[in-house]
Design an enzyme around this catalytic site. Structure first.
Site, PDB file in Angstrom:
ATOM      1  N   ASP A 299       0.869  -1.167   0.000  1.00  0.00           N
ATOM      2  CA  ASP A 299       0.000   0.000   0.000  1.00  0.00           C
ATOM      3  C   ASP A 299       0.916   1.230   0.000  1.00  0.00           C
ATOM      4  O   ASP A 299       2.105   1.118   0.296  1.00  0.00           O
ATOM      5  CB  ASP A 299      -0.885  -0.029   1.249  1.00  0.00           C
ATOM      6  CG  ASP A 299      -1.644   1.258   1.450  1.00  0.00           C
ATOM      7  OD1 ASP A 299      -2.292   1.712   0.506  1.00  0.00           O
ATOM      8  OD2 ASP A 299      -1.575   1.815   2.570  1.00  0.00           O
ATOM      9  N   ASP A 494      -1.734  -0.942   5.864  1.00  0.00           N
ATOM     10  CA  ASP A 494      -2.036  -0.444   7.204  1.00  0.00           C
ATOM     11  C   ASP A 494      -3.465   0.056   7.376  1.00  0.00           C
ATOM     12  O   ASP A 494      -3.905   0.309   8.482  1.00  0.00           O
ATOM     13  CB  ASP A 494      -1.078   0.691   7.572  1.00  0.00           C
ATOM     14  CG  ASP A 494      -1.361   1.967   6.787  1.00  0.00           C
ATOM     15  OD1 ASP A 494      -1.702   1.853   5.591  1.00  0.00           O
ATOM     16  OD2 ASP A 494      -1.245   3.061   7.360  1.00  0.00           O
ATOM     17  N   ASP A 498      -7.125  -1.799   3.116  1.00  0.00           N
ATOM     18  CA  ASP A 498      -6.180  -2.876   2.807  1.00  0.00           C
ATOM     19  C   ASP A 498      -6.619  -4.233   3.362  1.00  0.00           C
ATOM     20  O   ASP A 498      -6.040  -5.260   3.006  1.00  0.00           O
ATOM     21  CB  ASP A 498      -4.788  -2.553   3.389  1.00  0.00           C
ATOM     22  CG  ASP A 498      -4.193  -1.287   2.815  1.00  0.00           C
ATOM     23  OD1 ASP A 498      -4.322  -1.093   1.597  1.00  0.00           O
ATOM     24  OD2 ASP A 498      -3.615  -0.500   3.579  1.00  0.00           O
TER      25      ASP A 498
END
Length: 692
Positions: A299, A494, A498
């Site tokens: 990410d 995080d 996600d």
């Protein structure tokens, strides 16, 4: 808080209680970790342990207590799994980062502070700067800027006003707003993401699965073998105690206890070693999956980047740089907006002075204004500058924006003074950490919910060439699922957005400072928030699997000799026979060797990249988005062909299937092009009813 909000009565106490009794309450999402009871039960209740327990009971029954020493090995093996899982459970449960502790609601015409999990559907909630949104709400009055990066991945704030929707899990950056709780608890958007993440069940370790099959098969065989051995021994000696001892001794040697012990010991030592480096592994099998991984997906916001913007450019205009910074410092020090802090920090670092201001105003989503020595100071976006910005400076700002930065404009008495750009910058270790992963033979991909320009610019700066931008949570999971068809995938993230991708990946790695849902969905948690820990975990996992392979080789040699001896094959040839004492001694010796070899993992230099294998990357993998359109108006094969031709002409399309009977078109593409597909169909004169 805006006092006008108190004109609303809100729910009465009776209405709130009625809603709570009906289950319309903001209950916290439950943890995904198993209970301590479930962990102990799953490790204790196995066929392997049952057989050993029965053998121990037989020895106890006949009074042969000294021969029960083999149970020490069995209990040790049991405790390894239980203790490791309990430690992981405690660490994960301690990371409760999602729900806001309090919420300000209007009930019975009064503003009161209550626990966020006591909010009910229909409650009127007042959100101010710094508050976390605890439910999906409809904005009624006021304005604010919300940070939805944990949900959408988009790093820039979103302006909210009456009629807008606030999502649970977002944060109020500036302003204040009155909103009504429309969806609470398990009905919220993030709760839906969490449920979707928990639906998918990860596969177990292939290594452990194979060993369990061997154990089950062996355990099933020894039951009839044990009956036959006992019968023959008892008929020969007619002594119950001797017959039991001889039978148990033979059966202990036949149980492939070392196979499970050598594997679980090495895996557990690997987990403990990583734990000492603040890398929390929740399941033993994750070590094996890490070692076999081919792709690492990251990410962007908060994972590769710090998640905290910094000043990147200071561009004065007909004003000394120090005066531009001083003007900005005087304004921004009055604000608590996230974009104010990097300017304040930069000015303090450079020793810039500031002036006191009055009549300070913060306009949500636009900027700041104040009076300083009878001069009007303003700072914010382009529209807030009242047309005082020259064209060439607007062009500079657009270039900054294209490179993923946020330009902030400043003026004094409507005279443009300059631009200060801020951006969410990469973590100091990001470039080198990603380079290490590449050198280890892993393909590195970034999947971000941020806009394409920002994501591509950031990816290029840290050495990532494969970037997927503008992805929603379900699209992230779809990309991971597509990659999994071709290779083994690690996902590092995080945010709430996600969570599905972390679950669908072969291994999900969450940042310890991330959201509660992300941590619950992950197999591994990086407590130090350091990307070098990803490559360190992979190195140790490879060392661990190599260690297990070595142990398996020696266990194979041991069993080739030990099982025939235990089964009595050598009695007629050499008179060799295995009693429980020798069986326990042999078991202990093999266990000692296994543990000694596994302890070498403590010597592995997991942060040393000098011995990393520089493997040539595989050919670029393809990732296809699958979009289904329900279309109205297709009557025949001619219509079908027309729609198919139009869809195939859309850029990034890979494969198109159209059916006029079903009224559908299924399109596989290299990226999300649902809007372009809808436009192409409607241009042909047909109506798109739904996009799935």
């Amino acid at each position: 808080m805006n006092e006008n909000y108190l004109k609303y009565k809100g729910l009465s106490s009776a209405d709130a209680k009625k809603a709570a009794d009906a289950g319309l309450i903001n209950e916290s999402t439950q943890k995904s970790t198993r209970s301590a009871y479930a962990i102990i039960a799953s490790n204790l209740c196995t066929l392997f342990n049952l057989v050993n327990f029965i053998l121990a009971l037989l020895l106890f029954y006949v009074g042969s207590y000294k021969n029960m020493l083999f149970m020490g090995v069995v209990i040790s093996n049991l405790l390894i799994g239980v203790v490791q899982e309990l430690r992981a459970k405690k660490a994960v449960d301690d990371l409760s980062l999602m729900n806001a502790a309090k919420a300000n609601v209007i009930r019975d015409s009064k503003l009161m502070e209550i626990a966020s999990d006591m909010v009910v559907q229909g409650d009127l909630i007042v959100f101010s700067q710094g508050d976390e949104v605890c439910a999906d709400c409809l904005c009624l009055e006021g304005s604010c800027e919300a940070d939805e990066s944990f949900i959408t991945g988009e790093s820039e704030g979103v302006n909210k006003k009456a009629g807008s929707t606030l999502l649970a899990g977002s944060h109020i950056v500036s302003g204040n707003i009155l909103a009504r709780a429309e969806k609470v608890g398990h009905d919220t958007y993030i709760a839906g993401i969490a449920r979707g993440a928990k639906k998918y069940k990860k596969p177990y370790s292939t290594l452990m699965t194979a060993l369990k099959k061997i154990v089950v098969f062996s355990s099933a065989i020894i039951i009839p073998v044990g009956v036959l051995l006992f019968r023959s021994q008892y008929l020969i000696e007619a002594n119950l105690k001797n017959a039991v001892e001889q039978t148990v001794g033979a059966l202990i040697g036949m149980i492939p206890e070392g196979l499970m012990l050598l594997t679980s010991t090495a895996l557990c030592l690997g987990v403990i070693r990583l734990s000492s480096k603040k890398i929390l592994v929740r399941e033993l099998y994750s070590i094996e999956s890490l070692a076999r991984s081919d792709i690492v997906c990251f990410d962007k916001t908060g994972t590769i980047t710090t998640g905290k913007p910094k000043v990147t450019d200071v561009i004065p205009y007909n004003t000394p740089k120090e005066k531009l910074l001083s003007l900005a410092f005087s304004l921004e020090r009055q604000s608590e907006h996230p974009l104010s802090k990097p300017i304040i920090d930069e000015c303090e670092k450079l020793g810039i002075s500031y002036s006191k201001v009055s009549d300070f105003k913060a306009v949500a989503g636009n900027g700041l204004s104040a009076v300083c020595q009878k001069s009007l100071l303003k700072g914010g976006n382009l529209s807030f500058m009242d047309g005082c910005v020259p064209t060439e400076e607007i062009d500079k700002a657009q270039q900054l924006a294209q490179s993923g930065k946020t330009p902030l404009f400043f003026s004094k008495d409507n005279k443009f003074c300059g631009i200060i750009a801020v951006a969410d910058t990469p973590k100091p270790e990001s470039y080198e950490a990603i380079k290490e992963l590449k050198n280890m033979g892993l393909r590195v991909i970034m999947i971000s919910g941020d806009n394409e320009k920002t994501a591509n610019s950031l990816g290029e700066s840290v050495g990532i060439n494969e970037v997927f931008a503008n992805t929603k949570p379900d699209q992230k999971a779809q990309i991971i699922n597509s990659l999994k068809q071709q290779a083994s995938v690690i996902m590092v993230g995080d945010g709430i957005n996600d969570a599905p991708a972390l679950t669908y990946a072969d291994i999900g790695i969450a940042i310890g400072t991330g959201t509660d849902i992300a941590i619950d969905s992950a197999d591994i948690v990086l407590m130090k928030n350091n990307l070098f820990d990803v490559s360190a975990a992979i190195r140790l996992s490879r060392h661990t699997i190599n260690n297990i392979h070595q142990n398996l080789f020696w266990a194979f040699c041991y069993n080739c000799l030990g099982i025939p001896l235990a089964a009595g094959v050598f009695i007629s040839l050499f008179g060799w026979q295995l009693n429980p004492m020798f069986g326990a001694a042999a078991m202990s010796l093999s266990s000692f060797c296994v543990v000694s070899n596994a302890l070498r993992l403590n010597l592995a230099k997991i942060y040393d990249n000098k011995k990393d294998k520089k493997i040539k990357h595989k050919e670029k993998l393809t990732v296809n988005f699958k979009t289904t359109l329900k279309i109205e108006g297709m009557m025949c094969g001619h219509c079908e062909a027309r729609v198919k031709s139009a869809l195939e002409d859309v850029k990034h399309t890979v494969f198109v299937t159209v059916s006029h009977q079903d009224g559908t078109a299924i399109v596989e593409s290299k990226k999300d092009i649902s809007k372009q597909l809808k436009k192409a169909v409607e241009t042909c004169g047909y109506k798109v009813l739904e996009i799935l």
